[in-house]
Design a protein around this motif. Structure first.
Motif: not given
Length: 415
Positions: A252-255, A326-331
């Motif tokens: 979560e921290l990475g996202i 795997s990082y899509n939530q960050s958008i």
């Protein structure tokens, strides 16, 4: 209009500083496919959190004296001997002070490291943190000298060289050596050693190696009240990741870190333009050109608003294209973080006026209050709603800081 822009030192230097300042986020964008395909969100979170802490340590290692250089340099335009002695005094003081702090941090690395990190290993990341911070603090002085001299072209060249070398080494360490989260930190450290050595060799011809206590005292009186201002900027922009590291998992921290890195492009753009704004505004005020100085501030405001609005769809689209699934939530986090940066851009305008007037107390007060608000919201809401608590704290803190500083300066946003 085009001819006026070509002749404008502010626009010319803004262009150069923007190119130079955007090198770091450009590196981040170019490296997004590499980071998101070769690093897990957890590894990316470790890397960016360590890089984030560099900002905090650097602030206290340099004591905001790089800001004093960009102001006091103009007080010695007619006396080059005093100017050299002034610069020499500041350079020597910062080197000695920061080196003593570095040695102290190394001696007590276990105790301090355990306070900073919960899930991140102290070895080797604490040592990367303090060494990069020390070198960054030393580098801030010759860069401030370049700004004061309005040598934007050289400033940009340094940033380009630093970015390209860091990128190449990072790719090598990630892909071919498989060093994971250490890759970017190791690259940054190696390149910083080279750049610091080169810029200090350049700066020596403008420096007399002689310490005058009065110069140091005057600069500290000016710069120390700026510490809360500068530190609050770090707290509002970055402390959330340090607190998040203790309450959410590294994925979560990475996202969240990826969304922050992308949104920071706008903040760095504003800061780059502000790097041209402050010396140009100071010089215009010194020459009693009140109308021109006011027009300059209004132009900066338009830049903040226009570029802030158009950055939202561009940042979301670029992240979608360049990052892995795997990082899509960050958008969907990016627009909210960009709102905070737009508010921060507006904040720069009264700061330029107060900076010229050497009224750093008002800047420090507004920044301190906003930083406290930010920390309180982070501590209260992050354990409850996670990364959304961090976003909420950023927006509210930036808004409070901007309202406070405009109130203190009796300045209207539109005048």
């Amino acid at each position: 209009m085009i001819n006026k822009l070509k002749k404008s030192i502010f626009f010319k230097n803004s262009f150069f500083y923007t190119i130079g300042g955007m090198m770091s986020p450009l590196l981040g964008f170019i490296m997004l496919p590499v980071y998101t395909n070769y690093l897990s969100p957890g590894e990316y979170g470790i890397m960016t959190t360590t890089q984030t802490l560099v900002g905090m340590f650097q602030i206290f290692l340099v004591l905001s004296l790089h800001g004093a250089i960009t102001r006091f340099y103009y007080d010695f335009l007619d006396n080059k001997v005093k100017q050299k002695r002034y610069l020499g005094s500041i350079f020597i003081f910062v080197f000695v002070f920061s080196s003593l702090i570095l040695l102290t941090l190394i001696l007590f690395y276990e105790e301090i490291g355990s306070l900073l990190f919960t899930n991140i290993p102290i070895k080797p990341f604490f040592f990367y943190l303090i060494l990069i911070s020390w070198l960054s603090a030393l580098l801030s002085l010759p860069l401030a000298l370049l700004r004061a001299q309005e040598k934007a072209g050289l400033f940009v060249s340094v940033n380009i060289i630093q970015t390209v070398l860091t990128m190449c080494l990072t790719i090598y360490f990630i892909i071919f050596k498989g060093l994971g989260a250490e890759s970017a930190l190791m690259s940054q450290l190696m390149v910083l050693v080279l750049v610091v050595l080169l810029l200090y060799l350049y700066s020596f011809k403008f420096i007399e190696f002689r310490v005058e206590i009065n110069f140091i005292k005057q600069s500290l009186i000016f710069s120390l009240p700026l510490l809360p201002h500068v530190a609050s900027g770090w707290i509002i922009a970055s402390s959330d990741r340090v607190i998040l590291e203790k309450f959410v998992n590294l994925n979560e921290l990475g996202i969240y870190a990826l969304a922050v890195q992308v949104s920071m492009v706008l903040s760095i753009f504003y800061t780059s333009v502000n790097n041209a704004l402050v010396p140009r505004y100071t010089l215009l005020r010194k020459e009693n050109k009140e109308i021109e100085s006011q027009k300059l501030l209004k132009t900066f405001l338009y830049i903040v608003i226009i570029f802030g609005i158009i950055s939202i769809p561009i940042a979301m689209l670029a992240t979608n294209i360049l990052s892995s699934d795997s990082y899509n939530q960050s958008i969907w986090l990016i627009p909210f973080l960009l709102i905070g940066h737009i508010i921060k851009g507006v904040y720069f305008i009264p700061v330029a006026k107060l900076f010229y007037a050497k009224n750093t107390k008002a800047i420090a007060t507004s920044s301190t209050i906003a930083a406290i608000i930010n920390i309180i919201i982070n501590i209260v809401f992050i354990p409850i709603i996670g990364i959304f608590g961090a976003i909420l704290s950023t927006i509210i803190a930036e808004l409070c800081r901007t309202i406070l500083i405009y109130t203190a300066s009796n300045e209207k946003i539109f005048n």
